[in-house]
Design an enzyme around this catalytic site. Structure first.
Site, mmCIF file in Angstrom:
data_model
loop_
_atom_site.group_PDB
_atom_site.id
_atom_site.type_symbol
_atom_site.label_atom_id
_atom_site.label_comp_id
_atom_site.label_asym_id
_atom_site.label_seq_id
_atom_site.Cartn_x
_atom_site.Cartn_y
_atom_site.Cartn_z
ATOM 1 N N TYR A 1 0.811 -1.229 0.000
ATOM 2 C CA TYR A 1 0.000 0.000 0.000
ATOM 3 C C TYR A 1 0.843 1.276 0.000
ATOM 4 O O TYR A 1 0.293 2.372 -0.112
ATOM 5 C CB TYR A 1 -0.918 0.027 1.232
ATOM 6 C CG TYR A 1 -1.900 -1.100 1.269
ATOM 7 C CD1 TYR A 1 -2.957 -1.161 0.362
ATOM 8 C CD2 TYR A 1 -1.787 -2.117 2.210
ATOM 9 C CE1 TYR A 1 -3.862 -2.201 0.393
ATOM 10 C CE2 TYR A 1 -2.693 -3.153 2.248
ATOM 11 C CZ TYR A 1 -3.727 -3.195 1.334
ATOM 12 O OH TYR A 1 -4.624 -4.233 1.364
ATOM 13 N N HIS B 1 -4.420 6.053 -1.270
ATOM 14 C CA HIS B 1 -4.978 6.059 0.084
ATOM 15 C C HIS B 1 -3.914 6.373 1.141
ATOM 16 O O HIS B 1 -4.244 6.674 2.281
ATOM 17 C CB HIS B 1 -5.613 4.699 0.371
ATOM 18 C CG HIS B 1 -6.921 4.754 1.094
ATOM 19 N ND1 HIS B 1 -7.675 5.900 1.249
ATOM 20 C CD2 HIS B 1 -7.615 3.770 1.723
ATOM 21 C CE1 HIS B 1 -8.765 5.621 1.924
ATOM 22 N NE2 HIS B 1 -8.753 4.336 2.234
ATOM 23 N N ASN C 1 -9.843 1.990 8.403
ATOM 24 C CA ASN C 1 -11.101 2.133 9.131
ATOM 25 C C ASN C 1 -10.968 1.930 10.641
ATOM 26 O O ASN C 1 -11.953 2.031 11.363
ATOM 27 C CB ASN C 1 -12.179 1.194 8.565
ATOM 28 C CG ASN C 1 -11.813 -0.262 8.666
ATOM 29 O OD1 ASN C 1 -10.689 -0.605 9.020
ATOM 30 N ND2 ASN C 1 -12.751 -1.128 8.353
#
Length: 189
Positions: free
Chosen positions: A17, A22, A69
């Site tokens: 990632y 993001h 989250n």
């Protein structure tokens, strides 16, 4: 002990990632820490932070190890332990509604669909948390939003992002030195 400020960059952990859209918040945090030649240290399996001195203030710069989250778990843990009030917290994250290369500061508000910011708001129990949004959009029509935010920046977008990350780090320093209102005037234009 001097009052601390907390700057949190949101993103997802792991090499897969690292360069995704993001993780723009992580990259802002890393730019600040790099400028100070500081090192991160782990915090309770929730993330990592670096303690730095910036704009004459003691600052923790943090990144969650949890996925986006669950970002609020690290923020609330650090805030509680170090007794950092919400008005001394700035959260940096990606925003699909801003074009690549743009940043925008806000003093408060809803999460606007950003799950990491939603977690922070829920964990701290207030929407009165300053945020610095880094543009990663707009999302091309055929892309699913989740696929888009987890995609890597193109080379052209990386060229636009690099000065935005520097600008975002400068905005964090301005926030610490001059406060949010002056910083918004200077950087939101």
């Amino acid at each position: 002990m001097a009052e601390l400020s907390l700057v949190v960059g949101l993103g997802n952990p792991g090499a897969q990632y690292a360069r995704t859209r993001h993780n723009a918040g992580f990259r802002v945090a890393d730019e600040i820490v790099r400028r100070q030649s500081a090192d991160y240290q782990a915090w309770q399996n929730l993330g990592e932070y670096a303690k730095i001195r910036l704009a004459g203030k003691d600052v923790l710069v943090a990144k969650p190890f949890t996925y986006m989250n669950e970002s609020g778990r690290l923020v609330s843990s650090l805030a509680r332990f170090f007794k950092i009030p919400a008005q001394n917290i700035l959260v940096c994250f990606d925003d699909v509604s801003l074009g690549v290369g743009h940043i925008r500061l806000r003093p408060s508000g809803s999460a606007g669909g950003q799950k990491g910011m939603k977690s922070v708001i829920e964990q701290l129990g207030t929407q009165n948390i300053a945020r610095l949004r880094v543009g990663i959009g707009p999302k091309p029509a055929p892309f699913d939003l989740a696929d888009f935010v987890l995609s890597n920046f193109s080379k052209a977008d990386e060229t636009l992002l690099a000065p935005a990350l520097e600008n975002a780090a400068n905005a964090v320093e301005s926030w610490l030195k001059d406060g949010l209102e002056k910083t918004m005037t200077r950087f939101n234009g």
